[in-house]
Design a protein around this motif. Structure first.
Motif, short mmCIF file in Angstrom:
data_model
loop_
_atom_site.label_atom_id
_atom_site.label_comp_id
_atom_site.label_asym_id
_atom_site.label_seq_id
_atom_site.Cartn_x
_atom_site.Cartn_y
_atom_site.Cartn_z
N ILE A 68 0.82 -1.21 0.00
CA ILE A 68 0.00 0.00 0.00
C ILE A 68 0.86 1.26 0.00
CG2 ILE A 68 -0.27 -0.13 2.51
CD1 ILE A 68 -2.75 1.37 -0.07
N PHE A 69 2.01 1.22 0.67
CA PHE A 69 2.85 2.41 0.77
C PHE A 69 3.51 2.75 -0.56
CE2 PHE A 69 2.89 0.43 5.03
CZ PHE A 69 2.28 1.43 5.74
N THR A 70 4.11 1.75 -1.21
CA THR A 70 4.83 2.02 -2.47
C THR A 70 3.85 2.33 -3.59
OG1 THR A 70 4.90 -0.34 -3.06
CG2 THR A 70 6.75 0.54 -1.80
N LEU A 71 2.73 1.60 -3.64
CA LEU A 71 1.78 1.83 -4.73
C LEU A 71 1.09 3.18 -4.58
CD1 LEU A 71 0.54 0.72 -7.30
CD2 LEU A 71 -1.17 -0.47 -5.91
N ARG A 72 0.76 3.55 -3.36
CA ARG A 72 0.14 4.86 -3.13
C ARG A 72 1.08 5.98 -3.56
NH1 ARG A 72 -0.75 5.33 2.77
NH2 ARG A 72 -2.73 4.24 2.56
N GLU A 73 2.36 5.84 -3.25
CA GLU A 73 3.32 6.87 -3.64
C GLU A 73 3.45 6.97 -5.15
OE1 GLU A 73 7.96 8.23 -2.79
OE2 GLU A 73 7.23 6.30 -2.04
N LYS A 74 3.51 5.83 -5.84
CA LYS A 74 3.60 5.85 -7.30
C LYS A 74 2.39 6.55 -7.92
CE LYS A 74 6.20 1.49 -7.74
NZ LYS A 74 6.12 0.08 -8.22
N LEU A 75 1.20 6.22 -7.42
CA LEU A 75 -0.02 6.81 -7.97
C LEU A 75 -0.12 8.29 -7.65
CD1 LEU A 75 -2.49 3.89 -7.17
CD2 LEU A 75 -1.71 4.59 -9.43
N ALA A 100 -2.35 -18.91 -0.02
CA ALA A 100 -1.21 -18.12 0.44
C ALA A 100 -1.12 -16.81 -0.33
CB ALA A 100 0.07 -18.94 0.27
N THR A 101 -1.43 -16.85 -1.61
CA THR A 101 -1.36 -15.64 -2.43
C THR A 101 -2.40 -14.62 -1.99
OG1 THR A 101 -0.51 -16.86 -4.34
CG2 THR A 101 -1.55 -14.73 -4.78
N SER A 102 -3.62 -15.06 -1.75
CA SER A 102 -4.68 -14.12 -1.35
C SER A 102 -4.40 -13.53 0.04
CB SER A 102 -6.05 -14.80 -1.37
OG SER A 102 -6.16 -15.79 -0.36
N ILE A 103 -3.84 -14.33 0.95
CA ILE A 103 -3.50 -13.83 2.28
C ILE A 103 -2.37 -12.81 2.19
CG2 ILE A 103 -2.59 -14.46 4.56
CD1 ILE A 103 -4.05 -17.20 4.15
N HIS A 104 -1.35 -13.14 1.40
CA HIS A 104 -0.23 -12.21 1.19
C HIS A 104 -0.72 -10.89 0.59
CE1 HIS A 104 3.68 -10.64 0.04
NE2 HIS A 104 3.30 -10.62 -1.23
N ASN A 105 -1.62 -10.97 -0.38
CA ASN A 105 -2.16 -9.75 -0.99
C ASN A 105 -2.89 -8.88 0.03
OD1 ASN A 105 -1.18 -10.36 -3.53
ND2 ASN A 105 -3.08 -11.27 -4.27
N ARG A 106 -3.61 -9.51 0.92
CA ARG A 106 -4.32 -8.76 1.96
C ARG A 106 -3.33 -8.10 2.93
NH1 ARG A 106 -9.73 -8.56 3.63
NH2 ARG A 106 -10.14 -9.90 1.83
N ILE A 107 -2.28 -8.80 3.27
CA ILE A 107 -1.27 -8.26 4.19
C ILE A 107 -0.62 -7.02 3.59
CG2 ILE A 107 0.99 -8.71 5.24
CD1 ILE A 107 0.00 -11.67 5.55
N ARG A 108 -0.24 -7.08 2.31
CA ARG A 108 0.43 -5.92 1.71
C ARG A 108 -0.54 -4.78 1.42
NH1 ARG A 108 1.82 -6.65 -4.48
NH2 ARG A 108 0.07 -7.86 -5.25
N ALA A 109 -1.81 -5.11 1.23
CA ALA A 109 -2.81 -4.07 0.95
C ALA A 109 -3.19 -3.29 2.20
CB ALA A 109 -4.06 -4.70 0.34
N LEU A 110 -3.24 -3.97 3.34
CA LEU A 110 -3.77 -3.35 4.56
C LEU A 110 -2.67 -3.00 5.56
CD1 LEU A 110 -6.93 -5.59 5.09
CD2 LEU A 110 -6.65 -3.58 3.65
N ALA A 111 -1.43 -2.93 5.09
CA ALA A 111 -0.29 -2.68 5.98
C ALA A 111 -0.37 -1.33 6.68
CB ALA A 111 1.02 -2.80 5.20
N ASP A 112 -1.03 -0.36 6.07
CA ASP A 112 -1.18 0.95 6.70
C ASP A 112 -2.34 0.92 7.69
OD1 ASP A 112 -1.01 3.59 7.36
OD2 ASP A 112 -1.83 4.36 5.49
#
Length: 312
Positions: free
Chosen positions: A161-168, A215-227
């Protein structure tokens, strides 16, 4: 060009920096100050801080609907444009009639995909490989106005979420400037095309990990909601139950079965957890009330707890 800026998130600051150079920013409208931190100290948001540092008037209405006094204040400015970026509230229709040219919105998705308040997070949760920024006319229907300009970017495997938000946030400047040029030429936008999807407001419960997922869906949720709200699970052992926040992870195996979901597969200098499909490596975690730790440090201090326990 005279504008009134509406926004509450730091996402819009690169756009504000650019607008300051070429437009007259009459005022910024942002959320009221909120209590933050452990001691709930009343703290201004990032847009208010930016505006004060740049000697720009700050307006913080508690409510919009039925607020005739605030409506008249905005009318008195006689603005050319409203520019709305992550304001956080729906703006009533009577306000949208105020600017001479139009109210426009900078939205971090490829509309009509991910209309709503959390488009970046839901793009990551859903494993999208592409997203972007759209500049649209604001209408009564949320995020449904004609598209003025739009640009896409690739979502990298390592993005969160942090890196993608900054890019956008950074490409939003380019998309907004392109939209300005089109408006000057009288462009009235093109209708949104394609399948509509939604990005509803996040809830704390969205952060609960369901180990029966892949595992992929859980990992995606972790990186999406890290903030916010963060992802969490519960460690059950002979010593009871502890809440654990999962800060970061890696997909160790994206397919295959490795035992009951939530059971530890390997605790030899790493923490590997079985999922409904595949296996997840926990990289960083935080036990409730404690500091963040990398997985190895936590494992060294809690090996017997993990050895006899499981996550759910």
């Amino acid at each position: 060009m005279k504008i009134i800026y509406w926004g509450s998130s730091a996402f819009g600051i690169p756009c504000l920096e650019t607008l300051k150079k070429s437009c007259q920013i009459l005022a910024v409208v942002t959320s009221p100050d909120k209590p933050k931190g452990r001691h709930l100290k009343i703290t201004p948001g990032p847009i208010k801080i930016w505006a004060q540092n740049n000697s720009i008037l700050v307006l913080q209405p508690e409510k919009l609907k039925g607020n005739t006094e605030f409506l008249n204040i905005l009318k008195s400015f006689n603005p050319d444009l409203f520019i709305i970026i992550s304001y956080g509230k729906i703006i009533p229709e009577e306000y949208l009639k105020i600017p001479k040219i139009a109210p426009i919105n900078v939205h971090p998705s490829l509309l009509p995909k991910y209309r709503g308040s959390a488009p970046i997070e839901w793009a990551l949760i859903n494993g999208e490989r592409e997203t972007g920024v759209s500049v649209i006319f604001v209408t009564r229907d949320v995020d449904a106005g004609n598209i003025i300009s739009q640009k896409s970017i690739i979502i990298e495997d390592q993005d969160d979420i942090f890196t993608l938000r900054e890019k956008l946030s950074n490409i939003a400047v380019e998309v907004l400037l392109e939209g300005f040029n089109k408006l000057k030429d009288g462009f009235r936008g093109k209708q949104q095309e394609g399948k509509v999807s939604y990005a509803p407001k996040l809830k704390k419960t969205d952060g609960k990990i369901v180990w029966a997922g892949s595992a992929t869906s859980i990992h995606n949720r972790i990186r999406a909601l890290a903030d916010w709200p963060g992802t969490y699970t519960f460690l059950f052992s002979k010593k009871g139950c502890r809440m654990i926040k999962i800060i970061s992870s890696i997909v160790e195996k994206d397919t295959g079965s490795y035992g009951l979901p939530g059971r530890f597969v390997d605790l030899n200098k790493k923490i590997l957890v079985a999922c409904g499909e595949g296996m997840l490596r926990i990289e960083r975690l935080q036990e409730q009330g404690k500091k963040q730790q990398n997985a190895l440090d936590y494992l060294n201090g809690h090996f017997h707890l993990l050895k006899d326990g499981h996550l759910e």
